[in-house]
Design an enzyme around this catalytic site. Structure first.
Site, PDB file in Angstrom:
ATOM      1  N   ALA A  72     -18.199  56.864  36.603  1.00 32.96           N
ATOM      2  CA  ALA A  72     -19.127  58.122  36.601  1.00 32.96           C
ATOM      3  C   ALA A  72     -18.204  59.283  36.164  1.00 32.96           C
ATOM      4  O   ALA A  72     -16.927  59.266  36.291  1.00 32.96           O
ATOM      5  CB  ALA A  72     -19.633  58.477  38.074  1.00 32.96           C
ATOM      6  N   GLY A 117     -18.620  53.382  38.035  1.00 32.52           N
ATOM      7  CA  GLY A 117     -19.809  53.072  37.631  1.00 32.52           C
ATOM      8  C   GLY A 117     -19.957  52.341  36.498  1.00 32.52           C
ATOM      9  O   GLY A 117     -20.918  51.696  36.201  1.00 32.52           O
ATOM     10  N   GLU A 120     -19.597  49.090  37.960  1.00 31.14           N
ATOM     11  CA  GLU A 120     -20.834  48.557  38.501  1.00 31.14           C
ATOM     12  C   GLU A 120     -22.145  48.307  37.354  1.00 31.14           C
ATOM     13  O   GLU A 120     -22.859  47.638  37.495  1.00 31.14           O
ATOM     14  CB  GLU A 120     -21.615  49.879  39.259  1.00 31.14           C
ATOM     15  N   GLU A 140     -13.448  54.437  43.807  1.00 31.84           N
ATOM     16  CA  GLU A 140     -13.976  55.518  44.546  1.00 31.84           C
ATOM     17  C   GLU A 140     -13.593  56.062  45.809  1.00 31.84           C
ATOM     18  O   GLU A 140     -13.478  57.227  46.105  1.00 31.84           O
ATOM     19  CB  GLU A 140     -15.437  55.100  44.675  1.00 31.84           C
TER      20      GLU A 140
HETATM   21  N1  COA Z   1     -14.863  61.259  34.416  1.00 26.54           N
HETATM   22  C1  COA Z   1     -14.461  62.191  33.543  1.00 26.54           C
HETATM   23  N2  COA Z   1     -13.688  62.367  32.831  1.00 26.54           N
HETATM   24  C2  COA Z   1     -12.755  61.305  32.761  1.00 26.54           C
HETATM   25  C3  COA Z   1     -13.132  60.147  33.391  1.00 26.54           C
HETATM   26  C4  COA Z   1     -14.310  60.200  34.230  1.00 26.54           C
HETATM   27  N3  COA Z   1     -14.473  59.100  35.073  1.00 26.54           N
HETATM   28  N4  COA Z   1     -12.078  59.274  33.127  1.00 26.54           N
HETATM   29  C5  COA Z   1     -11.285  59.593  32.383  1.00 26.54           C
HETATM   30  N5  COA Z   1     -11.559  60.928  32.041  1.00 26.54           N
HETATM   31  C6  COA Z   1     -11.005  61.873  31.015  1.00 26.54           C
HETATM   32  C7  COA Z   1      -9.703  62.452  31.685  1.00 26.54           C
HETATM   33  O1  COA Z   1      -9.951  63.374  32.465  1.00 26.54           O
HETATM   34  C8  COA Z   1      -9.031  62.847  30.186  1.00 26.54           C
HETATM   35  O2  COA Z   1      -9.567  64.000  29.787  1.00 26.54           O
HETATM   36  P1  COA Z   1      -8.599  65.257  29.260  1.00 26.54           P
HETATM   37  O3  COA Z   1      -8.553  64.488  27.950  1.00 26.54           O
HETATM   38  O4  COA Z   1      -9.537  66.602  29.026  1.00 26.54           O
HETATM   39  O5  COA Z   1      -7.587  65.304  30.148  1.00 26.54           O
HETATM   40  C9  COA Z   1      -9.371  61.862  29.163  1.00 26.54           C
HETATM   41  O6  COA Z   1     -10.777  61.164  29.850  1.00 26.54           O
HETATM   42  C10 COA Z   1      -8.460  60.777  29.061  1.00 26.54           C
HETATM   43  O7  COA Z   1      -8.183  60.142  30.249  1.00 26.54           O
HETATM   44  P2  COA Z   1      -6.711  59.885  30.600  1.00 26.54           P
HETATM   45  O8  COA Z   1      -6.560  60.088  32.121  1.00 26.54           O
HETATM   46  O9  COA Z   1      -5.864  60.849  29.773  1.00 26.54           O
HETATM   47  O10 COA Z   1      -6.405  58.419  29.804  1.00 26.54           O
HETATM   48  P3  COA Z   1      -5.450  57.506  30.593  1.00 26.54           P
HETATM   49  O11 COA Z   1      -5.579  56.273  29.290  1.00 26.54           O
HETATM   50  O12 COA Z   1      -4.146  58.081  30.728  1.00 26.54           O
HETATM   51  O13 COA Z   1      -6.184  56.788  31.885  1.00 26.54           O
HETATM   52  C11 COA Z   1      -8.146  56.029  33.079  1.00 26.54           C
HETATM   53  C12 COA Z   1      -7.499  56.245  31.732  1.00 26.54           C
HETATM   54  C13 COA Z   1      -9.305  55.507  33.238  1.00 26.54           C
HETATM   55  C14 COA Z   1      -7.187  55.091  34.239  1.00 26.54           C
HETATM   56  C15 COA Z   1      -8.188  57.485  33.982  1.00 26.54           C
HETATM   57  O14 COA Z   1      -8.442  58.282  33.109  1.00 26.54           O
HETATM   58  C16 COA Z   1      -8.700  57.458  35.164  1.00 26.54           C
HETATM   59  O15 COA Z   1      -8.268  57.120  36.248  1.00 26.54           O
HETATM   60  N6  COA Z   1     -10.040  57.897  35.165  1.00 26.54           N
HETATM   61  C17 COA Z   1     -10.975  57.866  36.389  1.00 26.54           C
HETATM   62  C18 COA Z   1     -11.359  56.435  36.928  1.00 26.54           C
HETATM   63  C19 COA Z   1     -12.084  56.517  37.934  1.00 26.54           C
HETATM   64  O16 COA Z   1     -11.622  56.878  38.978  1.00 26.54           O
HETATM   65  N7  COA Z   1     -13.427  56.332  38.047  1.00 26.54           N
HETATM   66  C20 COA Z   1     -14.337  56.204  39.010  1.00 26.54           C
HETATM   67  C21 COA Z   1     -15.308  57.610  38.868  1.00 26.54           C
HETATM   68  S1  COA Z   1     -16.199  57.455  40.436  1.00 26.54           S
END
Ligand code: COA
Length: 266
Positions: A72, A117, A120, A140
């Site tokens: 999400a 999400g 999911e 989450e």
């Molecule tokens: N919502 C909003 N933005 C998100 C996102 C999410 N779920 N997941 C990634 N992004 C954004 C990051 O903030 C980043 O934005 P920026 O370039 O403005 O800083 C961009 O996407 C790239 O992500 P980044 O973290 O730099 O890439 P990465 O390869 O180092 O890591 C993930 C990838 C997926 C491991 C990491 O982004 C992450 O942990 N995301 C959240 C996952 C999560 O908790 N999902 C469940 C949400 S309920």
């Protein structure tokens, strides 16, 4: 994967390949995170797919080669109040239900991160294929929330309560090979063959009687939420309904005549 942007969608790329529709979530700046607008577009696409007799199977993937869906959109989650949180959870569940109950096969082609999400959404699909670089998880609790788009319900039904609780309570990442061992994904395939494999599977399903395929989806979807005796009655009822179809008679006759069946969806 070659994709054509459909002008009606901002955050989805939709491509028709005969009876198979490819849907790619496309929000490259946030690794395909699901905001409300994208969820709404997925619902529109899922309902159009379900209603269109020309579309037989749907493959859902993420655009780019790094992420299926990162979860999400955390920017939207960060400003939710209790009412808004419950609303978005119900909305997300409804959208994913539109995929789960499309009445035709929906295959997740997981091409990288599938968190929150995104995981999911994959769980709501009928079959999950994963590329070797796929990583799944429901992180989450690390954000102080719980899975809200069906994760606490669908994951235990798929892999059992023990594995589901470990994955959800720890919030840990599950790589493709482990996901396959747990039954969280059906199969791991090489990255560059993910869409081709999903398409091959979709076409294999589409060679079968479409009414029978729809009946299986209904029997499994509704049956897993029922006591066994009720599920068995549901199965018999559907078996009986199919016996009224021309397709059933065609399928059986074609076997006896040693020729391919020509199903008409009636
Ligand atoms: N919502 C909003 N933005 C998100 C996102 C999410 N779920 N997941 C990634 N992004 C954004 C990051 O903030 C980043 O934005 P920026 O370039 O403005 O800083 C961009 O996407 C790239 O992500 P980044 O973290 O730099 O890439 P990465 O390869 O180092 O890591 C993930 C990838 C997926 C491991 C990491 O982004 C992450 O942990 N995301 C959240 C996952 C999560 O908790 N999902 C469940 C949400 S309920």
């Amino acid at each position: 994967m070659t994709t054509l942007a459909t002008p009606t969608y901002q955050n989805l790329l939709v491509e028709r390949r005969g009876a198979v529709t490819l849907l790619a979530i496309h929000r490259p700046d946030v690794l395909n995170a699901l905001n409300r607008a994208t969820l709404a577009e997925i619902e529109t696409c899922a309902r159009a797919f379900a209603a269109d007799p020309e579309q037989g199977a749907l493959i859902v993937t993420g655009s780019g080669d790094k992420s299926f869906i990162s979860g999400a959109d955390i920017n939207e989650l960060a400003v939710l109040d209790p009412r808004g949180a419950e609303d978005i959870s119900r909305f997300g569940q409804r959208v994913l239900d539109a995929l789960a109950r499309a009445g035709k096969p929906v295959i997740a082609a997981i091409n990288g991160y599938a968190f929150g999400g995104g995981c999911e959404l994959a769980l709501a699909c009928h079959i999950r294929l994963a590329a070797e670089n796929a990583v799944l998880g429901l992180p989450e609790v690390s954000l102080g929330i719980i899975p809200g788009y069906g994760g606490t319900q669908r994951l235990p039904r798929l892999v059992g309560a023990g594995h589901a609780l470990e994955i959800i309570l720890s919030g840990r990442r599950v790589k493709a090979d482990e996901a396959e061992r747990l039954g969280l994904v059906n199969r791991v395939v090489p990255r560059d063959q993910l869409i081709a494999e999903a398409e091959k599977l979709a076409l294999a399903i589409l060679r079968n009687g479409p009414l029978a395929v729809a009946a299986v989806l209904e029997a499994v979807d509704r049956g897993t939420a029922m006591p066994l005796d009720d599920g068995l009655r549901l199965e018999s009822g559907l078996f009986g309904i199919l016996a009224a179809s021309e397709d059933m008679h065609e399928g059986l006759k074609a076997f006896l005549e040693k020729r391919p069946a020509r199903f008409q969806r009636r």
